[in-house]
Design a protein around this motif. Structure first.
Motif, PDB file in Angstrom:
ATOM      1  N   TYR A 159       1.610   6.331  -7.327  1.00  6.88           N
ATOM      2  CA  TYR A 159       0.455   6.876  -8.045  1.00  6.88           C
ATOM      3  C   TYR A 159      -0.139   8.151  -7.427  1.00  6.88           C
ATOM      4  N   PHE A 160       0.373   8.588  -6.295  1.00  8.10           N
ATOM      5  CA  PHE A 160      -0.244   9.746  -5.640  1.00  8.10           C
ATOM      6  C   PHE A 160       0.738  10.886  -5.405  1.00  8.10           C
ATOM      7  N   ARG A 161       1.757  10.989  -6.253  1.00  3.95           N
ATOM      8  CA  ARG A 161       2.738  12.062  -6.097  1.00  3.95           C
ATOM      9  C   ARG A 161       2.150  13.447  -6.366  1.00  3.95           C
ATOM     10  N   HIS A 162       1.037  13.502  -7.056  1.00  6.06           N
ATOM     11  CA  HIS A 162       0.407  14.794  -7.304  1.00  6.06           C
ATOM     12  C   HIS A 162      -0.200  15.385  -6.035  1.00  6.06           C
ATOM     13  N   LYS A 163      -0.294  14.580  -4.972  1.00  6.38           N
ATOM     14  CA  LYS A 163      -0.811  15.051  -3.690  1.00  6.38           C
ATOM     15  C   LYS A 163       0.354  15.428  -2.771  1.00  6.38           C
ATOM     16  N   ASP A 164       1.271  16.201  -3.308  1.00  9.21           N
ATOM     17  CA  ASP A 164       2.462  16.584  -2.567  1.00  9.21           C
ATOM     18  C   ASP A 164       2.132  17.661  -1.520  1.00  9.21           C
ATOM     19  N   PRO A 165       2.613  17.593  -0.266  1.00 16.34           N
ATOM     20  CA  PRO A 165       3.535  16.580   0.272  1.00 16.34           C
ATOM     21  C   PRO A 165       2.820  15.444   1.005  1.00 16.34           C
ATOM     22  N   LEU A 166       1.480  15.353   0.876  1.00 21.23           N
ATOM     23  CA  LEU A 166       0.720  14.339   1.604  1.00 21.23           C
ATOM     24  C   LEU A 166       1.186  12.941   1.272  1.00 21.23           C
ATOM     25  N   TRP A 167       1.479  12.697  -0.018  1.00 19.97           N
ATOM     26  CA  TRP A 167       1.880  11.353  -0.420  1.00 19.97           C
ATOM     27  C   TRP A 167       3.155  10.917   0.315  1.00 19.97           C
ATOM     28  N   TYR A 168       4.075  11.882   0.495  1.00 16.67           N
ATOM     29  CA  TYR A 168       5.358  11.551   1.121  1.00 16.67           C
ATOM     30  C   TYR A 168       5.171  11.131   2.576  1.00 16.67           C
ATOM     31  N   TYR A 169       4.368  11.898   3.319  1.00 16.07           N
ATOM     32  CA  TYR A 169       4.163  11.580   4.729  1.00 16.07           C
ATOM     33  C   TYR A 169       3.394  10.267   4.891  1.00 16.07           C
ATOM     34  N   LEU A 170       2.400  10.049   4.026  1.00 16.16           N
ATOM     35  CA  LEU A 170       1.679   8.779   4.078  1.00 16.16           C
ATOM     36  C   LEU A 170       2.613   7.615   3.764  1.00 16.16           C
ATOM     37  N   HIS A 171       3.419   7.792   2.734  1.00 18.54           N
ATOM     38  CA  HIS A 171       4.358   6.745   2.329  1.00 18.54           C
ATOM     39  C   HIS A 171       5.330   6.413   3.463  1.00 18.54           C
ATOM     40  N   ALA A 172       5.905   7.446   4.090  1.00 15.72           N
ATOM     41  CA  ALA A 172       6.896   7.236   5.144  1.00 15.72           C
ATOM     42  C   ALA A 172       6.274   6.568   6.373  1.00 15.72           C
ATOM     43  N   VAL A 173       5.096   7.042   6.785  1.00 14.55           N
ATOM     44  CA  VAL A 173       4.453   6.494   7.980  1.00 14.55           C
ATOM     45  C   VAL A 173       4.007   5.053   7.756  1.00 14.55           C
ATOM     46  N   ILE A 174       3.384   4.776   6.603  1.00 11.93           N
ATOM     47  CA  ILE A 174       2.894   3.419   6.324  1.00 11.93           C
ATOM     48  C   ILE A 174       4.048   2.441   6.192  1.00 11.93           C
ATOM     49  N   GLN A 175       5.139   2.870   5.520  1.00  8.89           N
ATOM     50  CA  GLN A 175       6.276   1.961   5.353  1.00  8.89           C
ATOM     51  C   GLN A 175       6.959   1.678   6.689  1.00  8.89           C
ATOM     52  N   LEU A 176       7.070   2.694   7.536  1.00  7.39           N
ATOM     53  CA  LEU A 176       7.678   2.468   8.848  1.00  7.39           C
ATOM     54  C   LEU A 176       6.806   1.538   9.688  1.00  7.39           C
ATOM     55  N   LEU A 177       5.494   1.747   9.661  1.00  9.79           N
ATOM     56  CA  LEU A 177       4.581   0.870  10.393  1.00  9.79           C
ATOM     57  C   LEU A 177       4.655  -0.554   9.852  1.00  9.79           C
ATOM     58  N   GLY A 178       4.686  -0.685   8.526  1.00 12.87           N
ATOM     59  CA  GLY A 178       4.794  -2.006   7.915  1.00 12.87           C
ATOM     60  C   GLY A 178       6.081  -2.712   8.299  1.00 12.87           C
ATOM     61  N   LEU A 222       0.830  -1.202   0.000  1.00 11.37           N
ATOM     62  CA  LEU A 222       0.000   0.000   0.000  1.00 11.37           C
ATOM     63  C   LEU A 222       0.868   1.257   0.000  1.00 11.37           C
ATOM     64  N   GLY A 223       1.920   1.268   0.827  1.00 10.56           N
ATOM     65  CA  GLY A 223       2.840   2.404   0.844  1.00 10.56           C
ATOM     66  C   GLY A 223       3.526   2.612  -0.481  1.00 10.56           C
ATOM     67  N   ALA A 224       3.889   1.515  -1.157  1.00 10.95           N
ATOM     68  CA  ALA A 224       4.524   1.615  -2.475  1.00 10.95           C
ATOM     69  C   ALA A 224       3.553   2.166  -3.511  1.00 10.95           C
ATOM     70  N   ILE A 225       2.289   1.769  -3.439  1.00 12.39           N
ATOM     71  CA  ILE A 225       1.267   2.271  -4.368  1.00 12.39           C
ATOM     72  C   ILE A 225       1.081   3.780  -4.194  1.00 12.39           C
ATOM     73  N   ILE A 226       1.071   4.232  -2.951  1.00 11.53           N
ATOM     74  CA  ILE A 226       0.914   5.673  -2.694  1.00 11.53           C
ATOM     75  C   ILE A 226       2.083   6.445  -3.292  1.00 11.53           C
ATOM     76  N   ALA A 227       3.312   5.935  -3.122  1.00 10.85           N
ATOM     77  CA  ALA A 227       4.479   6.619  -3.679  1.00 10.85           C
ATOM     78  C   ALA A 227       4.479   6.614  -5.203  1.00 10.85           C
TER      79      ALA A 227
END
Length: 337
Positions: free
Chosen positions: A231-250, A224-229
């Motif tokens: 396909y959702f880069r247009h939601k900058d910087p939200l995509w980055y924080y979601l990606h970082a938090v989800i990957q760390l949790l995973g 899920l974190g990889a998908i956000i990074a």
């Protein structure tokens, strides 16, 4: 946009179906034996007791002092055994030993344990009075089942039973030394048993936790974190924080899965080298990704493009190996989707 949503939905369904499948395929006292075990061992009237590690003992003592026995355990290689001992010691006992050879042939033999060395363990020379019902071995899923009947001169109330296993199969019926064993007093008249060992239900719960954590982390959160990074880069910087938090949790959930797997590996006698090796490789790759996060160059740095290349492809490799290991783990757990 449809592609990642479809993949996300498929991953969620995969997680839910996998958890259900892994749990439902484990051998337990609630399992129905009638579909794969031959008569008279497929009756529901057997007393069932988890006795040691993954060993489950089922038995029935008839009015004619005959005990029908079904012994099951998770099996990958080697042999498992059940011995009848006069004093709880190996020497002087008689054991039924079962295994599957490299060609897939099943064997069950009686051994007379006259001493501590392999040459003192004599095949086809035990003192157990077997009935006319032929002993049998069945490999069903990841479990092996040993079935036999023993006739006694009188009603058996309490009996010292030896359980043992080895990861190396007999060579020309020469029994290799056991890797572990235990002596348990079984109350055949009441169905009770006494031994200083962990119940099999604890192992099942640990096995379930390991599978659920691994699937939730590497089969759901990290993809899920990889998908956000991706396909959702247009939601900058939200995509980055979601990606970082989800990957760390995973990663943390995946680390918990590894710790549960190590504990399970130390308690089971089965040796799943491929699953263990892939798990360690995936953990190392995930750890390198975490380290890479803290040494990420600035966007203006000339090294940034090499870091991006490293981060993207190492992550893809980790997810690919994790997917293979999840499928392998489901197969080991006796699950089929």
């Amino acid at each position: 946009m449809a592609t990642p949503l479809i993949f996300f939905s498929a991953s969620l369904l995969f997680v839910l179906a996998s958890i259900t499948a892994v749990h439902s395929q484990m051998d337990s006292c609630d399992a129905d034996l009638s579909s794969f075990l031959p008569a008279p061992f497929n009756t529901s009237g057997l007393v069932c007791k988890p006795v040691w590690k993954t060993f489950i003992l089922r038995y029935y003592q008839s009015e004619h002092n005959t005990i029908s026995i079904v012994l099951s355990s998770i099996y990958t290689s080697g042999w498992i055994a059940m011995g009848f001992s006069p004093d709880g010691m190996m020497v002087g006992s008689n054991a039924m030993v079962g295994w599957i050879d490299t060609t897939g042939r099943a064997f069950i033999k009686q051994y007379d344990l006259r001493g501590m060395s392999s040459s003192d363990v004599v095949v086809n020379d035990g003192k157990l009075r077997l009935t006319s019902v032929s002993p049998k071995v069945v490999l069903y899923g990841v479990n092996i089942y040993l079935m036999f009947q023993v006739r006694f001169s009188k009603l058996v109330e309490s009996q010292e039973i030896l359980f043992a296993y080895a990861n190396e199969a007999p060579n020309h019926f020469l029994l290799m030394k056991h890797d572990d064993k235990i002596s348990i007093s079984i109350e055949f008249s009441s169905g009770a048993s006494t031994a200083s060992s962990s119940p099999s239900s604890d192992l099942y719960q640990l096995k379930q936790k390991h599978g659920v954590l691994a699937i939730f982390s590497w089969g759901f959160l990290l993809p899920l974190g990889a998908i956000i990074a991706r396909y959702f880069r247009h939601k900058d910087p939200l995509w980055y924080y979601l990606h970082a938090v989800i990957q760390l949790l995973g990663y943390l959930v995946g680390l918990a899965a590894v710790l549960a797997g190590i504990s399970l590996y130390n308690k089971l006698h089965s040796n799943f080298r491929s699953h263990k090796g892939l798990g360690i490789s995936v953990l190392v790759l995930g750890s390198l990704q975490v380290i890479a996060f803290f040494i990420r160059p600035d966007k203006e740095s000339k090294l940034r493009k090499y870091w991006n290349w490293y981060h993207h492809w190492l992550g893809r490799l980790a997810l690919f190996l994790a997917a293979i290991n999840i499928a392998l783990g489901l197969q080991i757990g006796g699950a089929s989707l």
